[in-house]
Enzyme design. Structure first.
Site, PDB file in Angstrom:
ATOM      1  N   SER A 210     -25.105 -38.930 -28.735  1.00  0.00           N
ATOM      2  CA  SER A 210     -25.530 -38.198 -27.534  1.00  0.00           C
ATOM      3  C   SER A 210     -25.109 -36.741 -27.684  1.00  0.00           C
ATOM      4  O   SER A 210     -24.370 -36.209 -26.858  1.00  0.00           O
ATOM      5  CB  SER A 210     -24.899 -38.829 -26.290  1.00  0.00           C
ATOM      6  OG  SER A 210     -25.339 -38.151 -25.127  1.00  0.00           O
ATOM      7  N   LEU A 260     -30.425 -39.838 -28.237  1.00  0.00           N
ATOM      8  CA  LEU A 260     -31.122 -39.241 -27.091  1.00  0.00           C
ATOM      9  C   LEU A 260     -32.098 -38.187 -27.585  1.00  0.00           C
ATOM     10  O   LEU A 260     -31.724 -37.303 -28.350  1.00  0.00           O
ATOM     11  CB  LEU A 260     -30.102 -38.550 -26.167  1.00  0.00           C
ATOM     12  CG  LEU A 260     -29.407 -39.352 -25.064  1.00  0.00           C
ATOM     13  CD1 LEU A 260     -30.402 -39.972 -24.106  1.00  0.00           C
ATOM     14  CD2 LEU A 260     -28.522 -40.417 -25.624  1.00  0.00           C
ATOM     15  N   TYR A 262     -35.946 -35.850 -26.537  1.00  0.00           N
ATOM     16  CA  TYR A 262     -36.578 -35.131 -25.415  1.00  0.00           C
ATOM     17  C   TYR A 262     -38.062 -34.943 -25.729  1.00  0.00           C
ATOM     18  O   TYR A 262     -38.448 -34.737 -26.882  1.00  0.00           O
ATOM     19  CB  TYR A 262     -35.856 -33.783 -25.229  1.00  0.00           C
ATOM     20  CG  TYR A 262     -36.324 -32.985 -24.034  1.00  0.00           C
ATOM     21  CD1 TYR A 262     -36.488 -33.593 -22.796  1.00  0.00           C
ATOM     22  CD2 TYR A 262     -36.597 -31.624 -24.148  1.00  0.00           C
ATOM     23  CE1 TYR A 262     -36.927 -32.854 -21.700  1.00  0.00           C
ATOM     24  CE2 TYR A 262     -37.025 -30.881 -23.062  1.00  0.00           C
ATOM     25  CZ  TYR A 262     -37.200 -31.511 -21.844  1.00  0.00           C
ATOM     26  OH  TYR A 262     -37.634 -30.791 -20.766  1.00  0.00           O
ATOM     27  N   TYR A 272     -37.801 -24.331 -24.915  1.00  0.00           N
ATOM     28  CA  TYR A 272     -36.954 -25.245 -25.701  1.00  0.00           C
ATOM     29  C   TYR A 272     -37.152 -24.871 -27.160  1.00  0.00           C
ATOM     30  O   TYR A 272     -37.869 -25.527 -27.896  1.00  0.00           O
ATOM     31  CB  TYR A 272     -37.370 -26.684 -25.425  1.00  0.00           C
ATOM     32  CG  TYR A 272     -36.365 -27.741 -25.857  1.00  0.00           C
ATOM     33  CD1 TYR A 272     -35.193 -27.945 -25.135  1.00  0.00           C
ATOM     34  CD2 TYR A 272     -36.597 -28.549 -26.976  1.00  0.00           C
ATOM     35  CE1 TYR A 272     -34.285 -28.921 -25.517  1.00  0.00           C
ATOM     36  CE2 TYR A 272     -35.703 -29.528 -27.357  1.00  0.00           C
ATOM     37  CZ  TYR A 272     -34.547 -29.709 -26.628  1.00  0.00           C
ATOM     38  OH  TYR A 272     -33.643 -30.682 -27.008  1.00  0.00           O
ATOM     39  N   LEU A 310     -31.827 -33.349 -17.126  1.00  0.00           N
ATOM     40  CA  LEU A 310     -30.562 -33.574 -16.418  1.00  0.00           C
ATOM     41  C   LEU A 310     -29.743 -32.281 -16.517  1.00  0.00           C
ATOM     42  O   LEU A 310     -29.672 -31.679 -17.590  1.00  0.00           O
ATOM     43  CB  LEU A 310     -29.804 -34.721 -17.102  1.00  0.00           C
ATOM     44  CG  LEU A 310     -28.372 -34.966 -16.623  1.00  0.00           C
ATOM     45  CD1 LEU A 310     -28.393 -35.710 -15.285  1.00  0.00           C
ATOM     46  CD2 LEU A 310     -27.588 -35.789 -17.658  1.00  0.00           C
ATOM     47  N   SER A 312     -26.970 -31.216 -17.369  1.00  0.00           N
ATOM     48  CA  SER A 312     -25.714 -31.355 -18.125  1.00  0.00           C
ATOM     49  C   SER A 312     -25.227 -29.972 -18.561  1.00  0.00           C
ATOM     50  O   SER A 312     -25.943 -28.982 -18.441  1.00  0.00           O
ATOM     51  CB  SER A 312     -25.961 -32.207 -19.367  1.00  0.00           C
ATOM     52  OG  SER A 312     -26.857 -31.515 -20.218  1.00  0.00           O
ATOM     53  N   ALA A 314     -24.847 -28.961 -21.655  1.00  0.00           N
ATOM     54  CA  ALA A 314     -25.702 -28.481 -22.749  1.00  0.00           C
ATOM     55  C   ALA A 314     -27.022 -27.952 -22.192  1.00  0.00           C
ATOM     56  O   ALA A 314     -27.513 -26.906 -22.612  1.00  0.00           O
ATOM     57  CB  ALA A 314     -25.958 -29.608 -23.742  1.00  0.00           C
TER      58      ALA A 314
END
Ligand code: NAD
Length: 392
Positions: A210, A260, A262, A272, A310, A312, A314
């Protein structure tokens, strides 16, 4: 716990509770059927059942969290557990989760779901973040987030320092060796961590990756340097190959790995950048090839979860996470917040014998956003009667 009790995540939620879940007031007489002392949905108003999950987005004040009820309904870590049901039972299993440095990310949520299902939890934490993570853990800063569905606190058997971009000590350049953020930690390359886990615990059953890092993530791909691109691939894709390679020899047959990914790997997500979209594409392709190799040689399953946005640590560093969360709320088939716990529960399922025939898969946990070909909030759709979930 009673000897015959089934702990952890219990797939036993009633249809009514799941489908009508947003409004707890409508559910007060529906039973979850926990043995003789049957609980009604109303019982799940209790803050102890709903406190540990932080919403990623505070746009609405839902009276109770959808996923907490479902999880509680799935949970049976007490003596009132029914004998029927479909348990995610990971008792006797040991998981190593690489990429936890706080209680906000997907790694933490996965650790919690695995722990709720009965697995023993080992954690690999990026060396520069280790000190603050361990200090916070020790001082009880995460205690609220450690609460499991049965009310106990998640235990982490051991935290290992890890830098997944280095395979062995010979790979570590001088500037990293002498960096003060690495001072005080040792044996943190992938081979050394696998060796330490072997010495401490012998074997593991579940490996979770992760983690991701792309130093030029905010640059468009076309402006990304070779160095930045390769760094993104090294930290976000090869790191999984390396972890798998070095942990496979200590993984018990029948085990599972999860990473994980994306949606930016397969669809354009402006912003991104830095090769991160390429790194996720590599990770998904590698999931298939590694599923074949690890499946044939070691009976290990390899899957990846394509998670929705999410907030997070990062993701916040990328800078546009709130935009992506809002976009999802407007455009996904399920117009609701996405909770890290929903990804955690999927990981627990994928790691469990219930998913014994699933390998090489990219599993979407994103409220269905991946299925959309258009953004329905576009002005181009202004005249169209688009169904909306007004309750969320
Ligand atoms: N947050 C999102 O919206 C989202 C969406 C889809 C997928 N993901 C993926 O989920 C995974 C977890 O990320 P997150 O968003 O939960 O954030 P996070 O900040 O909780 O996790 C990323 C972790 O990677 C660690 N890390 C970075 N470089 C490392 C290295 N060289 N060695 C070891 N650890 C290192 C960081 O310390 C951090 O703990 C990542 O693969 C990410 O790409 C996130």
């Amino acid at each position: 716990m009673a000897a015959n009790a089934t702990p952890g995540l219990q797939i036993r939620a009633t249809k009514q509770c799941i489908s009508a879940s947003h409004d707890i007031s409508k559910l007060s007489n529906i039973s979850f059927g926990f043995g003789s002392k049957r609980k009604s949905c109303k019982d799940f108003r209790s803050p102890s059942y709903i406190s540990h999950t932080k919403p990623i987005h505070s746009f609405k004040s839902a009276p109770i969290k959808f996923e907490r009820m479902v999880t509680k309904a799935m949970s049976g870590a007490n003596e009132q557990v029914p004998v029927s049901g479909l348990p995610i039972d990971l008792r006797g299993k040991r998981a190593f989760i690489a990429g936890i440095a706080d209680d906000n990310g997907y790694g933490w949520a996965i650790a919690k779901s695995l722990a709720a299902a009965g697995a023993e939890i080992l954690v690999g934490t990026w060396v520069p973040a280790l000190n603050i993570f361990e200090t916070s853990l020790r001082r009880g800063k995460f205690d609220e987030s450690r609460v499991l569905p049965d009310g106990s606190l998640m235990e982490i058997a051991k935290v290992y320092p890890l830098d997944a971009v280095f395979d062995c000590p010979e790979d570590v350049p001088e500037d990293v060796k002498t960096n003060k953020r690495y001072a005080g930690s040792s044996k943190w390359t992938v081979t050394e961590v696998a060796e330490s886990v072997k010495q401490d615990f012998g074997t593991i059953d579940i490996l979770v990756h992760s983690l991701a890092n792309g130093p030029e993530v905010i640059k468009p791909l076309s402006e990304t340097s070779r160095k930045g691109y390769l760094a993104a691939i090294s930290a976000s894709s090869y790191s999984f190959i390396s972890l798998l390679k070095h942990f496979l020899p200590i993984m018990n047959p029948g085990g599972a790995t999860i990473s994980l990914t994306y949606i930016a790997s397969e669809r354009i997500i402006p912003g991104y950048g830095g090769g991160m979209s390429s790194a996720k594409a590599a990770l998904e392709s590698d999931t298939k090839v590694l599923a074949f190799e690890a499946g044939r040689k070691h009976k290990i399953r390899v899957n990846t979860i394509s998670a929705g946005p999410l907030g997070s640590r990062a993701a916040k560093a990328i800078g546009f996470i709130d935009m992506m969360i809002n976009y999802s709320l407007e455009n996904a088939p399920l117009q609701k917040e996405l909770y890290a716990e929903e990804v955690g529960n999927t990981a627990a399922f994928l790691a469990s014998p219930l998913a014994s025939a699933i390998t090489g898969a990219t599993v979407y946990v994103d409220n269905g956003l991946n299925a959309m070909a258009v953004g329905v909030d576009s002005p181009a759709f202004a005249g169209l009667d688009i169904p909306k979930d007004n309750k969320s």
